[in-house]
Design a protein around this motif. Structure first.
Motif, PDB file in Angstrom:
ATOM      1  N   HIS A   1      39.711  35.734  39.513  1.00 48.40           N
ATOM      2  CA  HIS A   1      40.914  36.463  39.122  1.00 48.40           C
ATOM      3  C   HIS A   1      41.181  36.332  37.624  1.00 48.40           C
ATOM      4  O   HIS A   1      41.364  37.339  36.928  1.00 48.40           O
TER       5      HIS A   1
ATOM      6  N   SER B   1      40.392  37.645  50.090  1.00 50.19           N
ATOM      7  CA  SER B   1      39.350  37.429  49.084  1.00 50.19           C
ATOM      8  C   SER B   1      38.261  38.495  49.180  1.00 50.19           C
ATOM      9  O   SER B   1      37.742  38.969  48.155  1.00 50.19           O
TER      10      SER B   1
ATOM     11  N   LEU C   1      39.648  41.704  47.745  1.00 52.22           N
ATOM     12  CA  LEU C   1      39.751  41.558  46.290  1.00 52.22           C
ATOM     13  C   LEU C   1      38.394  41.797  45.639  1.00 52.22           C
ATOM     14  O   LEU C   1      38.309  42.448  44.585  1.00 52.22           O
TER      15      LEU C   1
ATOM     16  N   CYS D   1      46.449  47.486  44.039  1.00 46.09           N
ATOM     17  CA  CYS D   1      45.891  46.753  45.186  1.00 46.09           C
ATOM     18  C   CYS D   1      45.534  45.325  44.796  1.00 46.09           C
ATOM     19  O   CYS D   1      45.747  44.381  45.578  1.00 46.09           O
ATOM     20  N   TRP D   2      45.006  45.170  43.610  1.00 45.65           N
ATOM     21  CA  TRP D   2      44.670  43.849  43.072  1.00 45.65           C
ATOM     22  C   TRP D   2      45.917  42.966  43.041  1.00 45.65           C
ATOM     23  O   TRP D   2      45.897  41.812  43.475  1.00 45.65           O
TER      24      TRP D   2
ATOM     25  N   LEU E   1      46.849  41.915  46.654  1.00 43.00           N
ATOM     26  CA  LEU E   1      45.897  40.990  47.264  1.00 43.00           C
ATOM     27  C   LEU E   1      45.933  39.618  46.613  1.00 43.00           C
ATOM     28  O   LEU E   1      45.934  38.590  47.299  1.00 43.00           O
ATOM     29  N   TYR E   2      45.987  39.599  45.290  1.00 37.01           N
ATOM     30  CA  TYR E   2      45.984  38.309  44.599  1.00 37.01           C
ATOM     31  C   TYR E   2      47.188  37.460  45.008  1.00 37.01           C
ATOM     32  O   TYR E   2      47.058  36.255  45.217  1.00 37.01           O
TER      33      TYR E   2
ATOM     34  N   ALA F   1      34.930  36.358  43.912  1.00 34.00           N
ATOM     35  CA  ALA F   1      35.792  36.573  45.076  1.00 34.00           C
ATOM     36  C   ALA F   1      34.965  36.694  46.351  1.00 34.00           C
ATOM     37  O   ALA F   1      35.349  36.172  47.412  1.00 34.00           O
TER      38      ALA F   1
END
Length: 407
Positions: free
Chosen positions: A237, A293, A296, A319-320, A323-324, A385
């Motif tokens: 990330h 994960s 991601l 979306c990132w 998800l993160y 990821a």
């Protein structure tokens, strides 16, 4: 407060309304503490040129105020958490916030780089211990059935800092001076200190108070897996996100004036993901971590492949963000379940891995960006990821039922 949550069995009973309210107010205070520490950690990023000018150093040297902060927090989280293991958790939190306030107020009056660096080290020493105990304390303040919700509330401070804390701190520092920005985060710490004093019940320490326990908890294979997953996914990330601005400008063609808006959108998406995780993690911990994960990895790979497509790249950025934000909730819950009798010692290793990943990811991303531009950071981050997802699958197959991810 005699009716406070102080034992392992207390959360199972229905606390009086006043006790429950004060428990959640204390949890909110911990969330504000997370918000404050994250804001303070990243505050110099937007103010580096001004700090460099004000302390007569290069911008690169000023940048060590961020990377050095993360390094100190990573190196000291585990040993300091062990050494403070016998302190009542309320008074440990009070002590940590005193260090936090003192460090930031010292930074506010610093006129030299060396004094500013000392101030940052003071806050970093408190940072590692605070992160090691915050969630473990929060789940003791509420009924056991609300443990995941309390975790998501506390860790919501991370996303909130991205949305409001760091941008506001930067704006204040740019419109006045960086000294004033440090005064403001110091005042935030005073609010957290007040919340701990007013709402936090006495919470006697649990577990062992010695350095040996740090090695003992590493005998749990599931904890080693959690540390490995944390290192991989967080390195990925920060490898990409540290350089997302040049990626959006150079690859996607986003105007510089819109970068701040997109990062704000990323933070808002993170808030959504954080609280969505509270509903999902309690039901399917292992599935949410593998899915988070793995997805991601897909999102980052898509950003690498079609970065020139503005609509698709921005969609993937959102979306990132979602998800993160789900991952810290799941990872922290996993760590707390692995070694419940030594949850703070286990969490200190998680904190060390998390902060170490910040430095490792940013370093690798910087080398890639200097060598080949920002685009390859997305593909390499996707590989990290994906590696985390694979490790989750493998660890779930090889761990015993007691130590596997989930229930």
């Amino acid at each position: 407060m005699s009716h406070s949550v102080t034992s392992r069995t207390a959360p199972e009973s229905a606390p009086p309304r006043e006790s429950a309210l004060r428990g959640w107010l204390a949890v909110a205070g911990l969330a504000l503490g997370v918000f404050s520490f994250v804001t303070t950690e990243t505050l110099p990023i937007g103010l580096l040129p001004a700090i460099a000018d004000g302390t007569s150093v290069s911008v690169g040297t000023a940048g060590f105020l961020v990377t050095g902060f993360a390094a100190v927090a990573a190196a000291t989280a585990a040993p300091l958490t062990a050494l403070t293991g016998r302190m009542d958790r309320k008074w440990l939190l009070v002590t940590l916030m005193v260090f936090y306030v003192a460090g930031n107020l010292l930074a506010a009056v610093a006129s030299t780089y060396s004094l500013l660096l000392v101030a940052r080290i003071i806050v970093a020493l408190a940072h590692g211990v605070f992160w090691s105990i915050a969630v473990a304390v929060a789940v003791r303040l509420v009924p056991e059935r609300h443990a995941v919700r309390a975790t998501s509330v506390v860790l919501g401070g991370i996303s909130l800092a991205s949305v409001a804390g760091t941008p506001l701190g930067t704006a204040i520092g740019q419109s006045t001076s960086w000294h004033v920005a440090f005064v403001c985060v110091g005042l935030l710490g005073m609010l957290v200190l007040a919340a701990a004093l007013l709402f936090m019940p006495a919470l006697p320490a649990r577990g062992s108070a010695n350095l040996g326990v740090l090695l003992q908890v590493l005998r749990h294979r599931a904890l080693l897996a959690a540390i490995g997953v944390t290192t991989l996914v967080m390195s990925g990330h920060f490898l990409a996100f540290t350089y997302v601005t040049p990626y959006l400008e150079e690859i996607t063609g986003v105007r510089s004036s819109l970068i701040g808006v997109l990062l704000l959108v990323f933070g808002v998406a993170g808030l959504v993901g954080n609280f969505a995780a509270g509903a999902v993690v309690g039901r399917a911990l292992r599935g949410s971590l593998i899915g988070g994960s793995g997805l991601l990895a897909v999102v980052l790979a898509v950003m690498w492949a079609v970065g020139e497509n503005t609509v698709l790249a921005v969609t993937m950025l959102v979306c990132w963000g979602v998800l993160y934000a789900t991952l810290p909730v799941g990872l922290q819950t996993w760590v707390l379940q692995v070694v419940p009798e030594e949850s703070e010692a286990a969490s200190s290793w998680y904190v060390a891995a998390f902060n170490g990943a910040i430095g490792v990811g940013a370093l690798i991303g910087g080398l890639l960006t200097d060598a080949s531009g920002p685009r390859p950071t997305m593909l390499v981050a996707a590989a990290f990821a994906f590696g985390a997802a694979v490790l989750l699958v493998v660890s779930g197959r090889t761990s015993s039922p007691r130590s596997a991810v989930g229930r």
